[in-house]
Design an enzyme around this catalytic site. Structure first.
Site, PDB file in Angstrom:
ATOM      1  N   ILE A  10       0.827  -1.212   0.000  1.00 22.85           N
ATOM      2  CA  ILE A  10       0.000   0.000   0.000  1.00 22.85           C
ATOM      3  C   ILE A  10       0.862   1.263   0.000  1.00 22.85           C
ATOM      4  O   ILE A  10       0.420   2.310  -0.479  1.00 22.85           O
ATOM      5  CB  ILE A  10      -0.975  -0.015   1.208  1.00 22.85           C
ATOM      6  CG1 ILE A  10      -2.153   0.938   0.979  1.00 22.85           C
ATOM      7  CG2 ILE A  10      -0.249   0.294   2.517  1.00 22.85           C
ATOM      8  CD1 ILE A  10      -3.286   0.761   1.990  1.00 22.85           C
ATOM      9  N   ASN A  23      -2.649   0.788  15.772  1.00 26.14           N
ATOM     10  CA  ASN A  23      -3.120   0.421  17.119  1.00 26.14           C
ATOM     11  C   ASN A  23      -3.389   1.720  17.864  1.00 26.14           C
ATOM     12  O   ASN A  23      -3.048   2.811  17.397  1.00 26.14           O
ATOM     13  CB  ASN A  23      -2.099  -0.458  17.855  1.00 26.14           C
ATOM     14  CG  ASN A  23      -0.756   0.234  18.020  1.00 26.14           C
ATOM     15  OD1 ASN A  23      -0.640   1.228  18.742  1.00 26.14           O
ATOM     16  ND2 ASN A  23       0.264  -0.264  17.337  1.00 26.14           N
ATOM     17  N   ASP A  33       1.106  -1.247   9.359  1.00 24.64           N
ATOM     18  CA  ASP A  33       1.494  -0.092  10.177  1.00 24.64           C
ATOM     19  C   ASP A  33       3.009   0.102  10.121  1.00 24.64           C
ATOM     20  O   ASP A  33       3.517   1.206   9.848  1.00 24.64           O
ATOM     21  CB  ASP A  33       1.016  -0.352  11.615  1.00 24.64           C
ATOM     22  CG  ASP A  33       1.074   0.873  12.523  1.00 24.64           C
ATOM     23  OD1 ASP A  33       1.356   1.981  12.032  1.00 24.64           O
ATOM     24  OD2 ASP A  33       0.814   0.696  13.733  1.00 24.64           O
ATOM     25  N   SER A 122      -7.861  -5.019  10.445  1.00 27.26           N
ATOM     26  CA  SER A 122      -8.132  -6.059  11.461  1.00 27.26           C
ATOM     27  C   SER A 122      -7.911  -7.492  10.980  1.00 27.26           C
ATOM     28  O   SER A 122      -7.963  -8.417  11.795  1.00 27.26           O
ATOM     29  CB  SER A 122      -9.559  -5.967  12.032  1.00 27.26           C
ATOM     30  OG  SER A 122      -9.659  -4.941  13.005  1.00 27.26           O
ATOM     31  N   GLY A 124      -5.285  -8.973   9.877  1.00 30.20           N
ATOM     32  CA  GLY A 124      -3.947  -9.514  10.070  1.00 30.20           C
ATOM     33  C   GLY A 124      -3.774 -10.006  11.487  1.00 30.20           C
ATOM     34  O   GLY A 124      -4.509 -10.902  11.926  1.00 30.20           O
ATOM     35  N   VAL A 125      -2.867  -9.388  12.239  1.00 37.19           N
ATOM     36  CA  VAL A 125      -2.610  -9.864  13.603  1.00 37.19           C
ATOM     37  C   VAL A 125      -3.825  -9.688  14.513  1.00 37.19           C
ATOM     38  O   VAL A 125      -3.938 -10.399  15.512  1.00 37.19           O
ATOM     39  CB  VAL A 125      -1.369  -9.209  14.258  1.00 37.19           C
ATOM     40  CG1 VAL A 125      -0.129  -9.430  13.426  1.00 37.19           C
ATOM     41  CG2 VAL A 125      -1.577  -7.761  14.539  1.00 37.19           C
TER      42      VAL A 125
HETATM   43  N1  AR6 Z   1       0.488  -3.221   2.203  1.00 37.38           N
HETATM   44  C1  AR6 Z   1      -0.784  -3.661   2.210  1.00 37.38           C
HETATM   45  N2  AR6 Z   1      -1.269  -4.560   3.089  1.00 37.38           N
HETATM   46  C2  AR6 Z   1      -0.402  -5.050   4.005  1.00 37.38           C
HETATM   47  C3  AR6 Z   1       0.959  -4.634   4.075  1.00 37.38           C
HETATM   48  C4  AR6 Z   1       1.393  -3.680   3.115  1.00 37.38           C
HETATM   49  N3  AR6 Z   1       2.648  -3.237   3.107  1.00 37.38           N
HETATM   50  N4  AR6 Z   1       1.552  -5.300   5.101  1.00 37.38           N
HETATM   51  C5  AR6 Z   1       0.621  -6.093   5.644  1.00 37.38           C
HETATM   52  N5  AR6 Z   1      -0.562  -5.955   4.985  1.00 37.38           N
HETATM   53  P1  AR6 Z   1      -2.150  -6.041  10.038  1.00 37.38           P
HETATM   54  P2  AR6 Z   1      -4.439  -5.533  11.835  1.00 37.38           P
HETATM   55  C6  AR6 Z   1      -1.849  -6.639   5.208  1.00 37.38           C
HETATM   56  O1  AR6 Z   1      -1.664  -7.115  10.917  1.00 37.38           O
HETATM   57  O2  AR6 Z   1      -4.888  -6.939  11.733  1.00 37.38           O
HETATM   58  C7  AR6 Z   1       0.058  -3.663  13.727  1.00 37.38           C
HETATM   59  O3  AR6 Z   1       1.131  -4.114  14.505  1.00 37.38           O
HETATM   60  C8  AR6 Z   1      -1.852  -7.907   6.001  1.00 37.38           C
HETATM   61  O4  AR6 Z   1      -1.443  -8.996   5.191  1.00 37.38           O
HETATM   62  O5  AR6 Z   1      -1.156  -5.080   9.485  1.00 37.38           O
HETATM   63  O6  AR6 Z   1      -5.452  -4.430  11.768  1.00 37.38           O
HETATM   64  C9  AR6 Z   1      -0.642  -2.445  14.325  1.00 37.38           C
HETATM   65  O7  AR6 Z   1       0.263  -1.603  14.994  1.00 37.38           O
HETATM   66  C10 AR6 Z   1      -3.312  -7.996   6.427  1.00 37.38           C
HETATM   67  O8  AR6 Z   1      -4.097  -8.562   5.373  1.00 37.38           O
HETATM   68  O9  AR6 Z   1      -3.292  -5.129  10.765  1.00 37.38           O
HETATM   69  C11 AR6 Z   1      -1.619  -3.074  15.260  1.00 37.38           C
HETATM   70  O10 AR6 Z   1      -1.024  -3.397  16.491  1.00 37.38           O
HETATM   71  C12 AR6 Z   1      -3.720  -6.530   6.592  1.00 37.38           C
HETATM   72  O11 AR6 Z   1      -2.660  -5.768   5.975  1.00 37.38           O
HETATM   73  C13 AR6 Z   1      -2.021  -4.357  14.557  1.00 37.38           C
HETATM   74  O12 AR6 Z   1      -0.930  -4.685  13.687  1.00 37.38           O
HETATM   75  C14 AR6 Z   1      -3.881  -6.086   8.031  1.00 37.38           C
HETATM   76  O13 AR6 Z   1      -2.924  -6.753   8.844  1.00 37.38           O
HETATM   77  C15 AR6 Z   1      -3.251  -4.163  13.700  1.00 37.38           C
HETATM   78  O14 AR6 Z   1      -3.667  -5.422  13.208  1.00 37.38           O
END
Ligand code: AR6
Length: 169
Positions: A10, A23, A33, A122, A124-125
């Site tokens: 992104i 977060n 993030d 939301s 992802g993690v």
């Molecule tokens: N570009 C696009 N999408 C991505 C990228 C990228 N560079 N990297 C990961 N994703 P997550 P959450 C996707 O875990 O579940 C952070 O530590 C990923 O594969 O990033 O909302 C924050 O600080 C997944 O499909 O976000 C919070 O603590 C999606 O982005 C926590 O993670 C979201 O995954 C938020 O968790």
């Protein structure tokens, strides 16, 4: 609606605003993030740190959104929103995830954003089931009273691209 799915990073997108799945501290983390803070450079962290705290350590409560500049990103703005952690679906998770999209669109409108990219907030993690999260993303954009002329759903795996393709019908 004028939307498409882009599979990739992104932080590379030349849109007016990218949305960050942050977060509540807004001080960075892993996943999208971390990628956004790395690509935007230290100015983004400083801008986040300068936002007022709603309560100690919380600059953006879950379901809300905040906007900053994009610094070294091609995007002019970053809209930071905090999705819910998935606890099984009985703790208000769907309403909170809906609020993330609604509040992000509200800020986009206020700032004249004509193109925006959303990650799978939301999903992802934070553990939100991908199909349910994508269904909310698509519905909130489709049913929005206002949306930017160009909306990108940014996925980061072939599996997530299929999930969005299915949610878009
Ligand atoms: N570009 C696009 N999408 C991505 C990228 C990228 N560079 N990297 C990961 N994703 P997550 P959450 C996707 O875990 O579940 C952070 O530590 C990923 O594969 O990033 O909302 C924050 O600080 C997944 O499909 O976000 C919070 O603590 C999606 O982005 C926590 O993670 C979201 O995954 C938020 O968790």
């Amino acid at each position: 609606m004028n939307h498409h799915v882009f599979e990739g990073d992104i932080t590379t997108l030349p849109v007016d605003a990218i949305v960050n799945a942050a977060n509540e501290s807004l001080l960075g983390g892993g996943g999208v993030d971390g990628a956004i803070h790395r690509a935007a450079g230290p100015g983004l962290l400083a801008a986040c740190r300068a936002l007022p705290e709603a309560r100690p350590g919380v600059r953006c409560p879950t379901g809300e959104a905040r906007i900053t500049g994009g610094f070294a990103l091609p995007a002019r703005f970053v809209i930071h929103t905090v999705g819910p952690v998935w606890h099984g679906g009985q703790r208000g998770e769907p309403a909170l995830l809906e609020a993330c999209y609604r509040e992000s669109l509200r800020l986009a409108r206020e700032h004249g954003v004509a193109s925006i990219a959303f990650p799978a907030i939301s999903a992802g993690v934070y553990g939100y089931p991908a199909d349910a999260a994508a269904a909310i993303a698509v519905r909130m954009i489709r049913d929005a009273p206002w949306r930017p002329g160009n909306v990108v759903f940014c996925t980061f795996s072939a599996a997530m691209t299929r999930v969005y393709a299915s949610a878009l019908g």
